[in-house]
Write an enzyme that holds these catalytic residues in place. Structure first.
Site, PDB file in Angstrom:
ATOM      1  N   TRP A 149       0.845  -1.187   0.000  1.00  0.00           N
ATOM      2  CA  TRP A 149       0.000   0.000   0.000  1.00  0.00           C
ATOM      3  C   TRP A 149       0.891   1.251   0.000  1.00  0.00           C
ATOM      4  O   TRP A 149       1.884   1.303   0.718  1.00  0.00           O
ATOM      5  CB  TRP A 149      -0.924  -0.019   1.232  1.00  0.00           C
ATOM      6  CG  TRP A 149      -1.735   1.239   1.303  1.00  0.00           C
ATOM      7  CD1 TRP A 149      -2.848   1.535   0.579  1.00  0.00           C
ATOM      8  CD2 TRP A 149      -1.459   2.384   2.118  1.00  0.00           C
ATOM      9  NE1 TRP A 149      -3.286   2.797   0.891  1.00  0.00           N
ATOM     10  CE2 TRP A 149      -2.452   3.350   1.828  1.00  0.00           C
ATOM     11  CE3 TRP A 149      -0.467   2.696   3.045  1.00  0.00           C
ATOM     12  CZ2 TRP A 149      -2.485   4.596   2.453  1.00  0.00           C
ATOM     13  CZ3 TRP A 149      -0.498   3.941   3.664  1.00  0.00           C
ATOM     14  CH2 TRP A 149      -1.510   4.866   3.375  1.00  0.00           C
ATOM     15  N   ASP A 193      -2.429   5.361  -3.346  1.00  0.00           N
ATOM     16  CA  ASP A 193      -2.866   6.407  -2.425  1.00  0.00           C
ATOM     17  C   ASP A 193      -1.726   7.377  -2.132  1.00  0.00           C
ATOM     18  O   ASP A 193      -1.943   8.449  -1.577  1.00  0.00           O
ATOM     19  CB  ASP A 193      -3.348   5.792  -1.103  1.00  0.00           C
ATOM     20  CG  ASP A 193      -4.800   5.349  -1.187  1.00  0.00           C
ATOM     21  OD1 ASP A 193      -5.477   5.719  -2.169  1.00  0.00           O
ATOM     22  OD2 ASP A 193      -5.256   4.640  -0.275  1.00  0.00           O
ATOM     23  N   ASP A 216     -15.686  11.978  -2.448  1.00  0.00           N
ATOM     24  CA  ASP A 216     -15.106  10.703  -2.015  1.00  0.00           C
ATOM     25  C   ASP A 216     -15.883  10.133  -0.832  1.00  0.00           C
ATOM     26  O   ASP A 216     -17.056  10.472  -0.595  1.00  0.00           O
ATOM     27  CB  ASP A 216     -13.608  10.910  -1.713  1.00  0.00           C
ATOM     28  CG  ASP A 216     -12.778   9.666  -1.964  1.00  0.00           C
ATOM     29  OD1 ASP A 216     -12.724   8.798  -1.079  1.00  0.00           O
ATOM     30  OD2 ASP A 216     -12.171   9.555  -3.052  1.00  0.00           O
ATOM     31  N   ASP A 217     -15.261   9.293  -0.077  1.00  0.00           N
ATOM     32  CA  ASP A 217     -15.830   8.578   1.068  1.00  0.00           C
ATOM     33  C   ASP A 217     -16.497   9.542   2.058  1.00  0.00           C
ATOM     34  O   ASP A 217     -16.030  10.667   2.241  1.00  0.00           O
ATOM     35  CB  ASP A 217     -14.657   7.863   1.766  1.00  0.00           C
ATOM     36  CG  ASP A 217     -15.123   6.796   2.720  1.00  0.00           C
ATOM     37  OD1 ASP A 217     -16.331   6.668   2.933  1.00  0.00           O
ATOM     38  OD2 ASP A 217     -14.237   6.085   3.252  1.00  0.00           O
ATOM     39  N   ASP A 260     -14.151   1.504  -5.082  1.00  0.00           N
ATOM     40  CA  ASP A 260     -13.022   1.183  -4.210  1.00  0.00           C
ATOM     41  C   ASP A 260     -13.168  -0.218  -3.618  1.00  0.00           C
ATOM     42  O   ASP A 260     -14.256  -0.810  -3.614  1.00  0.00           O
ATOM     43  CB  ASP A 260     -12.973   2.232  -3.086  1.00  0.00           C
ATOM     44  CG  ASP A 260     -11.555   2.488  -2.580  1.00  0.00           C
ATOM     45  OD1 ASP A 260     -10.689   1.639  -2.792  1.00  0.00           O
ATOM     46  OD2 ASP A 260     -11.345   3.541  -1.961  1.00  0.00           O
ATOM     47  N   MET A 261     -12.097  -0.750  -3.087  1.00  0.00           N
ATOM     48  CA  MET A 261     -12.097  -2.086  -2.452  1.00  0.00           C
ATOM     49  C   MET A 261     -10.927  -2.070  -1.489  1.00  0.00           C
ATOM     50  O   MET A 261      -9.785  -2.148  -1.906  1.00  0.00           O
ATOM     51  CB  MET A 261     -11.886  -3.129  -3.557  1.00  0.00           C
ATOM     52  CG  MET A 261     -12.197  -4.556  -3.226  1.00  0.00           C
ATOM     53  SD  MET A 261     -10.929  -5.349  -2.223  1.00  0.00           S
ATOM     54  CE  MET A 261     -11.442  -7.026  -2.308  1.00  0.00           C
ATOM     55  N   ASN A 262     -11.246  -1.930  -0.195  1.00  0.00           N
ATOM     56  CA  ASN A 262     -10.200  -1.523   0.734  1.00  0.00           C
ATOM     57  C   ASN A 262      -9.646  -2.567   1.688  1.00  0.00           C
ATOM     58  O   ASN A 262      -9.076  -2.206   2.710  1.00  0.00           O
ATOM     59  CB  ASN A 262     -10.688  -0.310   1.530  1.00  0.00           C
ATOM     60  CG  ASN A 262     -10.354   0.978   0.803  1.00  0.00           C
ATOM     61  OD1 ASN A 262      -9.226   1.140   0.345  1.00  0.00           O
ATOM     62  ND2 ASN A 262     -11.304   1.869   0.673  1.00  0.00           N
ATOM     63  N   CYS A 311     -10.324   1.351  -8.086  1.00  0.00           N
ATOM     64  CA  CYS A 311      -9.442   1.718  -6.984  1.00  0.00           C
ATOM     65  C   CYS A 311      -9.487   0.583  -5.978  1.00  0.00           C
ATOM     66  O   CYS A 311     -10.531  -0.037  -5.774  1.00  0.00           O
ATOM     67  CB  CYS A 311      -9.966   3.013  -6.358  1.00  0.00           C
ATOM     68  SG  CYS A 311      -9.082   3.532  -4.879  1.00  0.00           S
TER      69      CYS A 311
HETATM   70  C1  GLA Z   1      -9.041   4.315  -0.259  1.00  0.00           C
HETATM   71  C2  GLA Z   1      -8.784   5.069  -1.547  1.00  0.00           C
HETATM   72  C3  GLA Z   1      -8.637   6.537  -1.244  1.00  0.00           C
HETATM   73  C4  GLA Z   1      -9.885   7.047  -0.573  1.00  0.00           C
HETATM   74  C5  GLA Z   1     -10.177   6.241   0.668  1.00  0.00           C
HETATM   75  C6  GLA Z   1     -11.508   6.608   1.251  1.00  0.00           C
HETATM   76  O1  GLA Z   1      -7.943   4.349   0.573  1.00  0.00           O
HETATM   77  O2  GLA Z   1      -7.665   4.562  -2.200  1.00  0.00           O
HETATM   78  O3  GLA Z   1      -8.366   7.265  -2.428  1.00  0.00           O
HETATM   79  O4  GLA Z   1     -10.953   6.945  -1.485  1.00  0.00           O
HETATM   80  O5  GLA Z   1     -10.178   4.850   0.404  1.00  0.00           O
HETATM   81  O6  GLA Z   1     -11.801   5.889   2.385  1.00  0.00           O
END
Ligand code: GLA
Length: 709
Positions: free
Chosen positions: A180, A526, A345-346, A457-459, A504
């Site tokens: 990451w 990121d 965004d989030d 996204d997929m975190n 993402c």
């Molecule tokens: C991930 C994405 C970021 C942002 C955050 C939001 O880390 O890569 O760009 O969108 O989530 O929680």
């Protein structure tokens, strides 16, 4: 010469691309064997690669460990199997029995060959597919396995394809590793004897490795040498095994799933592997990358000809502190700067005031947007920008209404810990109901709010990857999850043809040819520190084109590295892809806003070169000098040189940068300074770009051919 030709006397199949050939044959035992992959051959020349079958040199050898199109488990084979099956009676192995072939040359611009086999004992059908295009040297391969029996067959390993290189004295492997905030770090090292495994066991493509390889004989450079490369079109767990055999040959195999995952194939069931595309090039790693870029544009991306807009994303500026007024203020400044797509965004939904809660509850949060999202969307559209929104459909916070209602929807193993990463669990997209739920709210969200763009996204990686409702669930989910992910995106796109999507996964955790075939761009990292990005972008560019690489200019000190570099340097680095801005524009001074507007304007005048031109990495990152990348129009009428230098050394003058691929008989004018350069001098001797003095010097030089009278 026909694209697919066959010599019945020797059984040789020859696939031809514009500059390369790929030859194979079904041998006397019925096995599909590799003959050649390299410079163009005639069928007659390809016949020379057929050698008489010889018994093993000793009772300790078997079939040569490299040289089959899809090495199976069985007989006297001791290499890494591409295909390993277990039948219902517990037996393993596969013995090739050819049953036919199909050639399809009916589609314009492409030709396909399918070679069909069955096992000699069990009714398991295996079809090897090959596809070539008239405008690319990429050979696409995949395998279809069909269980014609009445008992389940377990595919312990079902790779897409095996690839064999010609014999060389030495081999080198190029690939990327990362983590990451530090994705796509390029490695180029001598290929070890034995097996080198590149893999993701995380359920997603991963930050840690990417499913492509390049092999050369040790002497290739950026602009010379033979390179054999391959990239897998798959966004889940994967494994590529590169072998250097004791007899000095090199081969590799790859496909979906990591070690230990298996795939049940019920009676009548069929499994189509992801495509594994291979490419032979001459002209070094640069030529290989350009051929991959061209292939991705011509045959992978859904809307390759589109020019991607300049984007603004508020994540680094606001974090979870979202609200209508603040977003409108940012949107006004972004529009004035020249931004064309504004992305929230989030944090806009449910109880998502931090990463601890709300994920899964996809309704607009009244805390953040008391009047809903519509006033903001309308304002963004009124300002002349498109509107984009962040979503993370595959995840759930345990502290959410969704999880309280459906605790069984996550990947889990009864009785075991449900390990959280970033306070979230993975929804089991392999389940029909979960995938349908995601599609349902996504398509409504897009329609109800006139959304033009999703950042998908997929975190987190998988853990406790179980699906207790099904006995075969823990095996099946690895592929079905990805199939359903693709299906949801495809349905969404079909419903909303104007919708564009960014892939993402906490940065570059899901960048591959599979996801790129149904999205429009990807977020490579990121880490938005421009200094770090130079290396990340260098690795990204090995296979994936700049047209897919989203890049933002953010504030300093950088949130991740605390490094400060000038705004101009940050812009010049971000101009190497699809430019975006992610800083807090309400804090930018008037002069920063003016400089930003000028640089966005400059980007707009060269982005056709960056996004659709051909890219040459003139000098890579690392070392003392500058890093330089050139983008050139197909008709050589224009080029852009981007150059970045961290720090001067010993007050020594920089050497000129030799450009490449320009018309040597033409003269080119520097669009900014008006200076005129001869093409022959630019390519033969080089250009000395004007760089500001001191650290973090950068330049963007736009050269335009002067028409000859
Ligand atoms: C991930 C994405 C970021 C942002 C955050 C939001 O880390 O890569 O760009 O969108 O989530 O929680």
């Amino acid at each position: 010469m026909p694209v697919i030709s066959f010599a019945p006397d020797t059984g040789v199949w020859l696939l031809s691309t514009p500059r390369t050939s790929y030859a194979l044959r079904v041998d006397e035992t019925g096995a599909p064997c590799h003959l050649a992959w390299g410079p163009r051959l005639t069928l007659d020349e390809a016949r020379q690669f057929v050698t008489p079958a010889a018994p093993p040199a000793s009772s300790f050898e078997g079939r040569a460990p490299a040289g089959e199109e899809l090495p199976v488990d069985g007989g006297t084979r001791y290499g890494c199997p591409s295909l390993q099956v277990r039948f219902a009676d517990g037996s393993r192995a596969f013995e090739w029995r050819p049953v036919g072939h199909r050639v399809d040359e009916t589609s314009p611009g492409r030709s396909e060959l399918a070679l069909e086999f069955t096992d000699r004992v069990h009714p398991l059908r295996v079809t090897l597919h090959y596809r070539v295009h008239e405008d690319s040297d990429v050979v696409e391969r995949w395998t279809v396995l069909r269980n014609d029996g009445d008992e389940t067959v377990t595919l312990l390993r079902a790779d897409s394809a095996g690839w064999t290189l010609p014999a060389r004295d030495d081999y080198r492997l190029s690939h990327v590793t990362g983590q990451w905030a530090a994705e796509t770090q390029l490695h180029r090292e001598r290929l070890a004897f034995g097996e080198t495994v590149l893999t993701s066991r995380r359920g997603v493509t991963s930050h840690h490795a990417n499913p492509w390889v390049m092999l050369d004989a040790g002497g290739a450079g950026e602009d010379h040498g033979q390179v054999w490369s391959a990239a897998l079109a798959w966004s889940g767990s994967w494994r590529v095994t590169v072998q250097r055999t004791p007899d000095g040959r090199a081969a590799f195999t790859g496909g979906a799933g990591h070690d230990g995952t298996a795939l049940p194939l019920p009676p009548g069931g069929e499994f189509t592997t992801p495509a594994y595309a291979g490419l032979y090039t001459e002209g070094g790693f640069g030529a290989a990358s350009r051929a991959w870029h061209a292939y991705t544009l011509a045959h992978v991306l859904p809307y390759p000809d589109e020019v991607r807009p300049v984007l603004y994303n508020s994540w680094e500026a606001t974090g979870y502190d979202l609200g209508e007024d603040g977003q409108k203020a940012l949107a006004a400044r972004a529009a004035a700067l020249g931004v064309e797509l504004y992305v929230v965004d989030d944090g806009w939904f449910g109880a998502r005031r931090s990463d601890h809660a709300g994920l899964g509850d996809w309704t607009v949060s009244p805390d953040a947007f008391a009047n809903g999202l519509t006033p903001l969307v309308d304002e963004v559209h009124r300002l002349g920008m498109r509107f984009g929104l962040w979503v993370e459909p595959e995840m759930v916070n345990p502290d959410s209404d969704l999880y309280r209602a459906h605790p069984d929807w996550v990947l889990h193993v009864p009785g075991r810990t449900r390990s959280e990463l970033r306070n979230q669990l993975v929804l089991n997209f392999a389940r029909r109901d979960v995938a349908d739920w995601a599609y349902g709210w996504l398509t409504r969200l897009v329609a109800d709010h006139s959304i033009d763009f999703l950042k998908w996204d997929m975190n987190r990686a998988f853990s406790e990857a179980g699906w207790p409702d099904r006995a075969d669930g823990a095996d099946l989910l690895w592929t079905r999850y990805v199939d359903h992910l693709y299906e949801v995106i495809d349905r969404l796109r079909a419903d909303h043809p104007g919708l564009r999507i960014e892939s993402c996964s906490g940065g570059g955790g899901r960048v591959d040819l599979g996801i790129l075939s149904r999205t429009d761009q990807a977020w490579p990292s990121d880490n938005t520190d421009a200094a770090d990005r130079v290396a990340v972008q260098h690795g990204f560019s090995q296979i994936y084109p700049a047209r897919t690489m989203a890049t933002w200019v953010t504030d300093v000190p950088n949130q991740h590295t605390a490094r400060s570099v000038p705004l101009r340097f940050r812009f010049h680095v971000a101009m190497a892809g699809v430019l975006g801005v992610g800083g807090d524009l309400t804090k930018w001074s008037e002069s920063e806003l003016a400089e930003g507007a000028t640089l966005i304007d400059a980007y707009k005048s060269v982005r056709h070169l960056v996004q659709h031109g051909s890219q040459a990495r003139l000098r890579g990152p690392g070392g003392d000098g500058s890093t330089c990348v050139q983008y050139t129009a197909a008709d050589l009428s224009e080029a852009l040189l981007l150059t970045w230098q961290r720090t001067p050394r010993y007050a020594a003058p920089l050497p000129p940068v030799r450009l490449t691929g320009l018309d040597p008989t033409a003269r080119y004018r520097d669009a900014a300074t008006g200076a005129v350069h001869h093409g022959a001098v630019l390519t033969g001797y080089g250009l000395l770009p004007e760089l500001p003095s001191g650290d973090w010097a950068s330049a963007a030089v736009h050269l335009v051919r002067i028409p000859t009278p």
